[in-house]
Design an enzyme around this catalytic site. Structure first.
Site, PDB file in Angstrom:
ATOM      1  N   TYR A 106      49.833  37.778  51.441  1.00 52.44           N
ATOM      2  CA  TYR A 106      50.199  38.827  50.473  1.00 52.44           C
ATOM      3  C   TYR A 106      50.630  40.025  51.001  1.00 52.44           C
ATOM      4  O   TYR A 106      50.285  40.610  51.734  1.00 52.44           O
ATOM      5  CB  TYR A 106      49.457  38.973  49.335  1.00 52.44           C
ATOM      6  CG  TYR A 106      49.159  37.829  48.158  1.00 52.44           C
ATOM      7  CD1 TYR A 106      49.941  37.663  47.135  1.00 52.44           C
ATOM      8  CD2 TYR A 106      48.255  36.842  48.542  1.00 52.44           C
ATOM      9  CE1 TYR A 106      49.661  36.525  46.186  1.00 52.44           C
ATOM     10  CE2 TYR A 106      47.947  35.714  47.548  1.00 52.44           C
ATOM     11  CZ  TYR A 106      48.375  35.831  46.528  1.00 52.44           C
ATOM     12  OH  TYR A 106      48.407  34.517  45.630  1.00 52.44           O
ATOM     13  N   TYR A 145      45.659  30.184  51.439  1.00 54.03           N
ATOM     14  CA  TYR A 145      44.855  31.358  52.183  1.00 54.03           C
ATOM     15  C   TYR A 145      43.472  31.390  51.931  1.00 54.03           C
ATOM     16  O   TYR A 145      42.853  30.930  50.820  1.00 54.03           O
ATOM     17  CB  TYR A 145      45.563  32.761  51.767  1.00 54.03           C
ATOM     18  CG  TYR A 145      45.586  32.984  50.144  1.00 54.03           C
ATOM     19  CD1 TYR A 145      44.308  33.627  49.657  1.00 54.03           C
ATOM     20  CD2 TYR A 145      46.502  32.667  49.346  1.00 54.03           C
ATOM     21  CE1 TYR A 145      44.415  33.887  48.393  1.00 54.03           C
ATOM     22  CE2 TYR A 145      46.677  32.999  48.209  1.00 54.03           C
ATOM     23  CZ  TYR A 145      45.395  33.468  47.596  1.00 54.03           C
ATOM     24  OH  TYR A 145      45.421  33.992  46.261  1.00 54.03           O
ATOM     25  N   ARG A 155      42.050  28.940  49.002  1.00 55.55           N
ATOM     26  CA  ARG A 155      43.011  28.729  47.562  1.00 55.55           C
ATOM     27  C   ARG A 155      44.112  27.555  48.027  1.00 55.55           C
ATOM     28  O   ARG A 155      44.801  27.867  49.004  1.00 55.55           O
ATOM     29  CB  ARG A 155      43.805  30.171  47.061  1.00 55.55           C
ATOM     30  CG  ARG A 155      43.016  31.220  46.540  1.00 55.55           C
ATOM     31  CD  ARG A 155      42.097  30.841  45.552  1.00 55.55           C
ATOM     32  NE  ARG A 155      42.563  29.831  44.537  1.00 55.55           N
ATOM     33  CZ  ARG A 155      43.328  30.251  43.447  1.00 55.55           C
ATOM     34  NH1 ARG A 155      43.879  31.318  43.409  1.00 55.55           N
ATOM     35  NH2 ARG A 155      43.767  29.230  42.720  1.00 55.55           N
ATOM     36  N   HIS A 158      49.833  28.040  45.737  1.00 54.44           N
ATOM     37  CA  HIS A 158      50.055  28.520  44.325  1.00 54.44           C
ATOM     38  C   HIS A 158      51.080  29.534  44.017  1.00 54.44           C
ATOM     39  O   HIS A 158      51.192  30.575  44.857  1.00 54.44           O
ATOM     40  CB  HIS A 158      48.865  28.763  43.516  1.00 54.44           C
ATOM     41  CG  HIS A 158      48.123  30.234  43.930  1.00 54.44           C
ATOM     42  ND1 HIS A 158      47.280  30.040  45.230  1.00 54.44           N
ATOM     43  CD2 HIS A 158      48.185  31.233  43.693  1.00 54.44           C
ATOM     44  CE1 HIS A 158      46.818  31.099  45.329  1.00 54.44           C
ATOM     45  NE2 HIS A 158      47.234  32.184  44.507  1.00 54.44           N
ATOM     46  N   HIS A 160      51.728  32.798  41.185  1.00 54.65           N
ATOM     47  CA  HIS A 160      51.382  33.161  39.901  1.00 54.65           C
ATOM     48  C   HIS A 160      52.421  33.526  38.782  1.00 54.65           C
ATOM     49  O   HIS A 160      53.508  33.893  39.220  1.00 54.65           O
ATOM     50  CB  HIS A 160      50.652  34.671  40.133  1.00 54.65           C
ATOM     51  CG  HIS A 160      49.426  34.709  41.087  1.00 54.65           C
ATOM     52  ND1 HIS A 160      48.418  34.738  40.588  1.00 54.65           N
ATOM     53  CD2 HIS A 160      49.131  34.449  42.517  1.00 54.65           C
ATOM     54  CE1 HIS A 160      47.407  34.652  41.800  1.00 54.65           C
ATOM     55  NE2 HIS A 160      48.056  34.558  42.691  1.00 54.65           N
TER      56      HIS A 160
HETATM   57 FE   FE2 Z   1      46.736  34.212  44.621  1.00 55.62          FE
END
Ligand code: FE2
Lengths: 235, 174
Positions: A106, A145, A155, A158, A160
């Site tokens: 991110y 990640y 995770r 995905h 968001h």
């Molecule tokens: Fe996330």
């Protein structure tokens, strides 16, 4: 006061507030009983953003933050329809998305995962549904990640999503997953959703929206709480 | 149709939902300041922090503010990660009383560790008479009513949110 026969939160599909598998819920989820609210005009309405001007590339994450080239990764199209609980499409409503880059990193400064940032990818976008409740984003397929919930926790891929609908009760923040992801069955956030609701969070591969020589297509339809397809009139 | 299930906002929402506040180069959908100037309306400031079950300040929450009294409405948003003491703040106007009820402002709380967002609202400590007869406030057990009354302090109203514990804030099923 306006009495309401609107639906409540569907506890058969929604996650519980506390889920010990997702350890951050333990100190952060309310413990006392919720108070049932008689709805007033504030609950019957919500922000509509009709005056908000979207940038022409806001919906295209592969282009909206480029500096010196194209973002790395698998280009995808994500589209779907936003409806209310009785199946009516919700036109002209804002969607916001944010995600990791193809390497699972991110842009957020707190994310210290040892994977490269992509100078040409910010990872956020927004769009509005059209008159039929349809939306469409172009982006890069996000990578998986690691996170600190438990040993070797990862995770699943995905994106968001944040949606408004026409009332504050229809507000939704969720995550869209990808079909066949082997990490799903190990993910406490996904599994916090009741079994009946889980598949609703998994997008479907869609050959019809796949663009030849350009991008793979995925469909993710969204149903917001409530039965109000158009804004409540104040007066 | 079945409602799409909620998932947590997670820890990394800032560049998507509150980009300008956190210094990212993407236009904000909204801010924490009611930008339209309304004739004759006093601008008020709401300020507070969010605390977890161990009374630690939460630095990665996002608060949304919504108010609509039929005359004016405002939707604001602020993350608790940009100020050194992790507070949130909004500048707005005090809503009017509607149908004889006390003025209030709705807050929606999102954070890592919340699988679904929480709705609360705050009333104003200087509206004693209206607060006394407010139907919603009176539906809250007496000993918990104080948790949703913002306290007027100098030039602002203070409203702290406690996710858990003895002073747990009242959250509503809307
Ligand atoms: Fe996330």
């Amino acid at each position: 006061m306006i009495e309401s026969n609107d639906s409540l939160l569907d506890i058969e599909v929604q996650p519980s507030k506390l889920d010990i598998g997702y350890t951050s819920t333990i100190l952060r989820s309310p413990t006392k009983p919720m108070i049932l609210l008689k709805k007033s005009i504030a609950e019957r309405t919500g922000p509509l953003f009709h005056d908000f001007n979207l940038g022409i590339l806001d919906h295209d994450l592969t282009k909206n933050s480029v500096r010196n080239g194209e973002p790395i990764g698998e280009r995808i199209v994500v589209h779907g329809t936003v409806r209310n609980e009785i199946g009516e499409p919700i036109p002209n409503t804002i969607l916001e998305i944010w995600q990791a880059n193809a390497a699972g990193r991110y842009v957020h400064k707190v994310d210290q995962h040892n994977a490269p940032l992509d100078p040409n990818f910010l990872g956020t976008g927004r769009c509005r549904t059209d008159e039929h409740g349809n939306y469409k984003f172009y982006t890069i397929k996000p990578g998986a990640y690691p996170w600190g919930n438990h040993h070797n926790a990862w995770r699943p891929n995905h994106i968001h999503f944040s949606l408004f609908g026409n009332q504050i009760i229809s507000r939704l923040v969720t995550q869209m997953y990808f079909p066949g992801d082997p990490l799903l069955e190990y993910d406490p956030i996904y599994k916090a959703v009741k079994a009946k609701g889980r598949e609703l969070l998994i997008s479907k591969f869609d050959l019809d929206i796949t663009e030849p020589n350009y991008a793979l297509g995925y469909r993710f339809d969204i149903v917001l709480r409530g039965s109000q397809a158009t804004p409540f009139e104040n007066r | 149709m079945l409602q799409t299930p909620s998932q947590t906002v997670g820890p990394y929402f800032a560049y998507g939902l509150t980009p300008k506040q956190y210094g990212y180069d993407f236009k904000n959908l909204t801010t924490n300041i009611l930008e339209s100037v309304l004739e004759g309306k006093e601008i008020i400031t709401i300020k507070g922090k969010i605390f977890d079950g161990e009374n630690k300040v939460i630095p990665d929450a996002m608060i949304e503010l919504w108010q609509n009294d039929g005359e004016h409405n405002f939707f604001g948003r602020f993350g608790t990660g940009s100020e050194s003491d992790s507070h949130f703040a909004f500048q707005t106007i005090k809503p009017n009383s509607v149908d004889g009820q006390a003025p209030f402002v709705t807050l929606i709380v999102f954070m890592r560790g919340q699988l679904i967002h929480s709705y609360t609202r705050f009333y104003f400590s200087d509206e004693t008479e209206l607060n006394k007869q407010d139907l919603v406030l009176n539906s809250v057990p007496a000993e918990r009513q104080n948790t949703i009354i913002a306290q007027k302090k100098d030039s602002c109203y203070e409203f702290n949110i406690y996710m858990q514990g003895e002073n747990e804030t009242v959250f509503f099923e809307v």
